[in-house]
Design an enzyme around this catalytic site. Structure first.
Site, PDB file in Angstrom:
ATOM      1  CG  HIS A  45      -1.942  -1.088   1.216  1.00  0.00           C
ATOM      2  ND1 HIS A  45      -2.965  -1.143   0.302  1.00  0.00           N
ATOM      3  CD2 HIS A  45      -2.081  -2.184   2.008  1.00  0.00           C
ATOM      4  CE1 HIS A  45      -3.705  -2.221   0.535  1.00  0.00           C
ATOM      5  NE2 HIS A  45      -3.181  -2.867   1.555  1.00  0.00           N
ATOM      6  CD  GLU A 149      -4.129  -9.915   3.236  1.00  0.00           C
ATOM      7  OE1 GLU A 149      -4.029  -8.771   3.702  1.00  0.00           O
ATOM      8  OE2 GLU A 149      -3.632 -10.260   2.147  1.00  0.00           O
ATOM      9  CG  ASP A 175      -7.229  -6.997   2.681  1.00  0.00           C
ATOM     10  OD1 ASP A 175      -7.844  -6.441   1.755  1.00  0.00           O
ATOM     11  OD2 ASP A 175      -6.065  -6.703   2.990  1.00  0.00           O
TER      12      ASP A 175
END
Length: 259
Positions: A45, A149, A175
């Site tokens: 990210h 996730e 997630d």
């Protein structure tokens, strides 16, 4: 080449780290001086050039904090992180045994994997370390954590964790809650909590290293109590919260002085 985080985990100790998703060697220095065990440089990210990633890893080493990279989806991300000196990797969205095998293929040298061999990069001290000793030390000391996730990953947990070369799992609670359809409630939804409890129970039953994310001190302690060994706090959120707290306290003080 000694990975102090991996050594502590082998002894059953708990370790604490911090995610960082923007380029700031200064912040990594602060994380090290504060006493964290590791820093997670977030390529998934975050926004880093390859040279910036290397500088962050170098800075972490300089203040005695173990550099871990949460790699991106780029096929070369694992190779580049390890060649630049990362002592561990976290891999997002490992959903199956096949995914886990592919991770090991990229992270470990032959015969276990197929990581490309070179000795001219930083991790091998630009050629000072070479040959069998470097290859074996790298494979033994680098920690590899697969992110769980999705519900697909939950169903395949044992198959993922049992792949040779995977050292443990990291639960991505945000997630996972989105994958389960609970975008509003997030990880606090009762159904998500049931799945998290299942993951912790399975990990404890099989002596599996388990990591997760926490937002504050209470979250860290709760994670440890549930069975987590490796907890990362989100540095950005902590900084933002501290800044907001200063503004909030200042407003309250001003109102008290000037009602």
């Amino acid at each position: 080449m000694i990975n102090h985080v991996k050594e502590k985990l082998k002894k059953g100790e708990k370790v604490l780290g911090s995610f960082i998703s923007f380029y700031s060697p200064n912040l990594i220095e602060m994380i090290g001086y504060a006493g964290f065990d590791f820093v997670i440089i977030d390529e998934e990210h975050g926004a880093f050039s390859h040279s910036e990633l290397e500088n962050m890893i170098r800075t972490a080493e300089g203040v005695g904090v173990v550099p871990i990279v949460r790699v991106s989806y780029d096929q070369s991300s694992i190779q580049k992180a390890l060649d630049r000196g990362a002592m561990g990797i976290q891999i997002p969205m490992v959903n199956s045994q096949a995914d886990a095998l592919e991770v090991v293929k990229k992270a470990k040298f032959s015969p276990l994997g197929k990581r490309g061999v070179a000795y001219s990069h930083r991790a091998a001290r630009y050629g000072k370390d070479a040959g069998e000793s470097f290859l074996n030390d790298s494979d033994q000391n680098i920690i590899v954590l697969a992110h769980i996730e999705t519900m697909e990953a939950v169903r395949n947990l044992n198959e993922i964790a049992n792949v040779e070369g995977i050292d443990g799992i990291f639960i991505g609670t945000t997630d996972l809650s989105v994958d389960m359809g609970y975008k509003k409630e997030g990880a606090q939804h009762p159904e998500v909590q049931k799945v998290l409890s299942l993951l912790y129970r399975k990990a404890l039953e099989t002596d599996m290293i388990i990591g997760t994310v926490a937002s504050d001190v209470n979250g860290i302690q709760e994670s440890y109590k549930k069975g987590a060994h490796y907890v990362g706090v989100v540095g950005n959120s902590i900084i933002m919260s501290a800044l907001e707290s200063v503004v909030k306290d200042n407003r309250a003080t001003k109102q008290a002085i000037h009602p």
